[in-house]
Write an enzyme that holds these catalytic residues in place. Structure first.
Site, mmCIF file in Angstrom:
data_model
loop_
_atom_site.group_PDB
_atom_site.id
_atom_site.type_symbol
_atom_site.label_atom_id
_atom_site.label_comp_id
_atom_site.label_asym_id
_atom_site.label_seq_id
_atom_site.Cartn_x
_atom_site.Cartn_y
_atom_site.Cartn_z
ATOM 1 N N GLY A 161 81.657 91.830 -6.823
ATOM 2 C CA GLY A 161 80.748 92.616 -5.999
ATOM 3 C C GLY A 161 79.677 91.674 -5.484
ATOM 4 C CD GLU A 162 74.880 90.088 -3.604
ATOM 5 O OE1 GLU A 162 74.982 88.844 -3.582
ATOM 6 O OE2 GLU A 162 73.918 90.679 -4.124
ATOM 7 C CB SER A 163 75.845 88.026 -8.480
ATOM 8 O OG SER A 163 75.309 87.166 -7.496
ATOM 9 C CB CYS B 6 84.125 87.385 -8.045
ATOM 10 S SG CYS B 6 83.537 86.755 -6.448
ATOM 11 N NE ARG C 140 73.951 84.472 -5.338
ATOM 12 C CZ ARG C 140 73.657 84.556 -4.041
ATOM 13 N NH1 ARG C 140 73.180 83.544 -3.381
ATOM 14 N NH2 ARG C 140 73.845 85.683 -3.404
ATOM 15 C CB ILE D 275 86.420 87.894 -1.943
ATOM 16 C CG1 ILE D 275 87.890 88.296 -1.856
ATOM 17 C CG2 ILE D 275 85.589 88.594 -0.854
ATOM 18 C CD1 ILE D 275 88.164 89.759 -2.170
ATOM 19 N NE ARG D 276 79.625 87.081 0.375
ATOM 20 C CZ ARG D 276 78.927 88.061 -0.210
ATOM 21 N NH1 ARG D 276 79.441 89.265 -0.342
ATOM 22 N NH2 ARG D 276 77.718 87.840 -0.654
ATOM 23 C CG HIS E 117 88.092 89.402 -6.857
ATOM 24 N ND1 HIS E 117 87.180 90.342 -7.253
ATOM 25 C CD2 HIS E 117 87.431 88.571 -6.013
ATOM 26 C CE1 HIS E 117 86.018 90.103 -6.683
ATOM 27 N NE2 HIS E 117 86.139 89.035 -5.943
ATOM 28 C CD GLU F 255 89.297 92.172 -9.703
ATOM 29 O OE1 GLU F 255 88.351 92.100 -8.900
ATOM 30 O OE2 GLU F 255 89.606 91.219 -10.447
#
Length: 196
Positions: free
Chosen positions: A49-51, A81, A110, A139-140, A175, A177
């Site tokens: 997600g976004e840390s 991630c 990051r 992803i990023r 990821h 998952e």
């Protein structure tokens, strides 16, 4: 032996996919949003997600300190991630006010592999995961800038460490998952069983 009760930190990110992967490898998966839900699980997945958002929401939900306490006390945790960033003892380039749970003796960078449009998939050889390479969805994604003596690099891609294990903690920059391959989650479920 009963199935391990493994929570997925459900504040932001790809929670549903982790729940499905854990269920697919025989764990009893549940969401964790409150301290009392955290207290009821044997292990925890911190999703991508976004840390920065995850950090701020964990603090707002009163979960940041309970998470740190459980990890320090030996609860198994797996971060993918953004979850890798959350389990790092240090972030090389944190956003203002960003905090981590910590626990893994590593420094992460990051968005190290680039922005959203530079996301990619790659086969990754991961120590401890039988059956050949796992498909890594980046992803990023972060990478591990440096690793301390207590942690072990268990996967490298493009010359950068992308998976780490330290005691009962596991982290991947990618990821698993999102691929339908549950081997990384099975490894974590085994870590939870062993920790009993």
């Amino acid at each position: 032996m009963t199935s391990p009760a493994i929570g997925v930190l459900a504040l932001q990110g790809d929670v549903r996919e982790h729940l499905a992967a854990l269920t697919g490898c025989g764990a009893r998966a549940t969401t964790v949003r409150r301290p009392e839900e955290l207290a009821a699980v044997e292990g925890l997945v911190i999703p991508g997600g976004e840390s920065t958002t995850i950090s701020k929401l964990a603090d707002a939900f009163g979960l940041l300190e309970p998470l740190r306490e459980r990890v320090r006390a030996g609860m198994p945790a797996y971060g993918s991630c953004a979850g890798m960033i959350m389990l790092a003892d240090k972030i090389l380039d944190p956003r203002s006010g960003q905090e981590t749970i910590g626990g893994i003796d590593m420094i992460v960078r990051r968005n190290a592999f680039g922005r959203q449009n530079e996301s990619f998939e790659a086969a990754v050889d991961m120590a401890g995961v039988p059956g050949g390479p796992v498909e890594g969805v980046f992803i990023r994604a972060p990478w591990v800038e440096s690793i301390g003596a207590r942690a072990e690099a268990i996967a490298v891609h493009g010359g950068h460490t992308v998976a780490v294990r330290q005691d009962r903690l596991l982290a991947t920059a990618f990821h698993p998952e999102l691929t339908g391959d549950h081997r990384v989650h099975a490894l974590f479920a085994d870590m939870v069983r062993t920790a009993r």
